[in-house]
Design a protein around this motif. Structure first.
Motif, PDB file in Angstrom:
ATOM      1  N   PHE A  11       0.877  -1.175   0.000  1.00  0.00           N
ATOM      2  CA  PHE A  11       0.000   0.000   0.000  1.00  0.00           C
ATOM      3  C   PHE A  11       0.910   1.220   0.000  1.00  0.00           C
ATOM      4  O   PHE A  11       2.118   1.103   0.236  1.00  0.00           O
ATOM      5  CB  PHE A  11      -0.898   0.004   1.253  1.00  0.00           C
ATOM      6  N   ARG A  14       2.529   6.288   4.030  1.00  0.00           N
ATOM      7  CA  ARG A  14       2.844   7.718   4.206  1.00  0.00           C
ATOM      8  C   ARG A  14       3.119   8.050   5.669  1.00  0.00           C
ATOM      9  O   ARG A  14       2.978   9.192   6.092  1.00  0.00           O
ATOM     10  CB  ARG A  14       1.705   8.573   3.637  1.00  0.00           C
ATOM     11  N   TRP A  72       5.149  14.292   5.094  1.00  0.00           N
ATOM     12  CA  TRP A  72       5.282  12.968   5.718  1.00  0.00           C
ATOM     13  C   TRP A  72       6.536  12.244   5.220  1.00  0.00           C
ATOM     14  O   TRP A  72       7.113  11.420   5.929  1.00  0.00           O
ATOM     15  CB  TRP A  72       4.031  12.117   5.457  1.00  0.00           C
ATOM     16  N   CYS A 126       6.198   4.341  -0.920  1.00  0.00           N
ATOM     17  CA  CYS A 126       5.191   5.145  -1.635  1.00  0.00           C
ATOM     18  C   CYS A 126       5.842   5.736  -2.879  1.00  0.00           C
ATOM     19  O   CYS A 126       6.934   6.318  -2.797  1.00  0.00           O
ATOM     20  CB  CYS A 126       4.630   6.265  -0.753  1.00  0.00           C
ATOM     21  N   TRP A 127       5.193   5.562  -3.996  1.00  0.00           N
ATOM     22  CA  TRP A 127       5.638   6.212  -5.228  1.00  0.00           C
ATOM     23  C   TRP A 127       5.385   7.710  -5.118  1.00  0.00           C
ATOM     24  O   TRP A 127       4.325   8.128  -4.643  1.00  0.00           O
ATOM     25  CB  TRP A 127       4.811   5.709  -6.405  1.00  0.00           C
ATOM     26  N   ILE A 128       6.313   8.495  -5.587  1.00  0.00           N
ATOM     27  CA  ILE A 128       6.088   9.939  -5.685  1.00  0.00           C
ATOM     28  C   ILE A 128       6.452  10.383  -7.099  1.00  0.00           C
ATOM     29  O   ILE A 128       7.599  10.253  -7.535  1.00  0.00           O
ATOM     30  CB  ILE A 128       6.923  10.704  -4.640  1.00  0.00           C
ATOM     31  N   PRO A 164      -5.077   2.459   4.392  1.00  0.00           N
ATOM     32  CA  PRO A 164      -6.358   2.646   3.708  1.00  0.00           C
ATOM     33  C   PRO A 164      -6.351   1.854   2.412  1.00  0.00           C
ATOM     34  O   PRO A 164      -5.416   1.950   1.642  1.00  0.00           O
ATOM     35  CB  PRO A 164      -6.402   4.148   3.432  1.00  0.00           C
ATOM     36  N   ARG A 166      -7.242   1.653  -0.984  1.00  0.00           N
ATOM     37  CA  ARG A 166      -7.805   2.526  -2.010  1.00  0.00           C
ATOM     38  C   ARG A 166      -8.682   1.687  -2.922  1.00  0.00           C
ATOM     39  O   ARG A 166      -8.358   0.556  -3.242  1.00  0.00           O
ATOM     40  CB  ARG A 166      -6.684   3.186  -2.824  1.00  0.00           C
TER      41      ARG A 166
HETATM   42  C1  LIG Z   1       3.454   6.807 -10.823  1.00  0.00           C
HETATM   43  C2  LIG Z   1       2.847   7.118  -9.465  1.00  0.00           C
HETATM   44  C3  LIG Z   1       2.992   8.380  -8.935  1.00  0.00           C
HETATM   45  C4  LIG Z   1       2.477   8.672  -7.653  1.00  0.00           C
HETATM   46  N1  LIG Z   1       2.726   9.905  -7.115  1.00  0.00           N
HETATM   47  C5  LIG Z   1       2.344  10.141  -5.843  1.00  0.00           C
HETATM   48  C6  LIG Z   1       2.707  11.375  -5.221  1.00  0.00           C
HETATM   49  O1  LIG Z   1       3.354  12.245  -5.815  1.00  0.00           O
HETATM   50  N2  LIG Z   1       2.328  11.564  -3.931  1.00  0.00           N
HETATM   51  C7  LIG Z   1       1.640  10.605  -3.225  1.00  0.00           C
HETATM   52  O2  LIG Z   1       1.341  10.828  -2.030  1.00  0.00           O
HETATM   53  N3  LIG Z   1       1.267   9.427  -3.789  1.00  0.00           N
HETATM   54  C8  LIG Z   1       1.616   9.166  -5.081  1.00  0.00           C
HETATM   55  N4  LIG Z   1       1.317   7.960  -5.658  1.00  0.00           N
HETATM   56  C9  LIG Z   1       0.577   6.934  -4.886  1.00  0.00           C
HETATM   57  C10 LIG Z   1      -0.869   6.784  -5.374  1.00  0.00           C
HETATM   58  O3  LIG Z   1      -1.637   7.858  -4.896  1.00  0.00           O
HETATM   59  C11 LIG Z   1      -1.403   5.436  -4.880  1.00  0.00           C
HETATM   60  O4  LIG Z   1      -0.658   4.388  -5.431  1.00  0.00           O
HETATM   61  C12 LIG Z   1      -2.874   5.213  -5.231  1.00  0.00           C
HETATM   62  O5  LIG Z   1      -3.699   6.177  -4.618  1.00  0.00           O
HETATM   63  C13 LIG Z   1      -3.360   3.811  -4.817  1.00  0.00           C
HETATM   64  O6  LIG Z   1      -3.171   3.617  -3.425  1.00  0.00           O
HETATM   65  P1  LIG Z   1      -2.297   2.407  -2.880  1.00  0.00           P
HETATM   66  O7  LIG Z   1      -0.918   2.564  -3.463  1.00  0.00           O
HETATM   67  O8  LIG Z   1      -2.285   2.549  -1.384  1.00  0.00           O
HETATM   68  O9  LIG Z   1      -2.936   1.131  -3.326  1.00  0.00           O
HETATM   69  C14 LIG Z   1       1.776   7.666  -6.934  1.00  0.00           C
HETATM   70  C15 LIG Z   1       1.626   6.388  -7.495  1.00  0.00           C
HETATM   71  C16 LIG Z   1       2.171   6.108  -8.724  1.00  0.00           C
HETATM   72  C17 LIG Z   1       2.053   4.702  -9.267  1.00  0.00           C
END
Ligand SMILES: Cc1cc2nc3c(=O)[nH]c(=O)nc-3n(C[C@H](O)[C@H](O)[C@H](O)COP(=O)(O)O)c2cc1C
Length: 179
Positions: A11, A14, A72, A126-128, A164, A166
């Motif tokens: 997940f 954060r 965070w 977490c991806w950003i 959470p 999603r």
């Molecule tokens: C390519 C990519 C970019 C993302 N960029 C952000 C970001 O800049 N900030 C953030 O808080 N989450 C970021 N996310 C996380 C997504 O919001 C998250 O993967 C999505 O809401 C699904 O939730 P989960 O990963 O908990 O299943 C990113 C995810 C991906 C795959």
């Protein structure tokens, strides 16, 4: 942990403990990225492992775009910066014919290999993608031919971390079966 469990457990974390991650774990996560498939085996990914407080703070304060609160991330002890190098044939000529921007696909696969590997190790990620690529490139000291594509924050999830779930679209909204 098997792959299905890692996929289900991952997940976007954060909330992290600030404890450092052992070097072997960092190495294992990088290996998972390195072994990813890529178009024509071009392996366009490059990795910068950012662990110093100074550099991570600089990234959060200057290389995250505005508008999404992401302070965070300061607590995550490791940032894996994923960079992209474009080759001439596969990444510049082939997409003119196919319309497919292969290195972005490749970076996505490598990064998710890393995220799933981290999950197996009990770590959160977490991806950003909301990043200022030039500022980020300067901070990690990459030359102009490496384009920052994303960051994966990584660390031990904080005790109170909420997971959470999603929402996801139902399979029948995503899939067609051609028989
Ligand atoms: C390519 C990519 C970019 C993302 N960029 C952000 C970001 O800049 N900030 C953030 O808080 N989450 C970021 N996310 C996380 C997504 O919001 C998250 O993967 C999505 O809401 C699904 O939730 P989960 O990963 O908990 O299943 C990113 C995810 C991906 C795959």
């Amino acid at each position: 942990m098997n792959v299905s469990t890692a996929i289900a457990e991952r997940f976007s974390c954060r909330s992290y403990k600030t404890d450092a991650i052992p070097g072997e774990m960092i190495h294992t996560i990088l290996e998972a990225g390195r072994l990813a498939p890529s178009a024509c085996n071009q392996q366009p990914w490059r990795f910068a492992v950012v662990t110093s407080d100074d550099a991570r703070t600089k990234i959060v304060e200057t290389a995250f775009l505005k508008g999404i609160p992401m302070k965070w991330a300061l607590n995550a002890p490791v940032f894996f910066v994923l960079g992209m190098v474009r080759s001439t044939t596969t990444h510049k000529v082939a997409p003119l014919l196919s319309g497919i921007d292969y290195p972005w696909v490749d970076i996505g696969i490598a990064g998710e290999h890393m995220a799933l590997q981290a999950t197996e190790l009990g770590l959160g990620t977490c991806w950003i993608g909301w990043i200022h690529k030039k500022r980020l490139r300067n901070i990690v000291g990459w030359p102009r031919n490496i384009r920052p594509a994303a960051i994966l924050t990584c660390g031990c999830p904080a005790e109170n971390t909420d997971h959470p779930r999603r929402g996801r679209l139902e399979l029948n909204a995503l899939t067609s079966y051609i028989k």
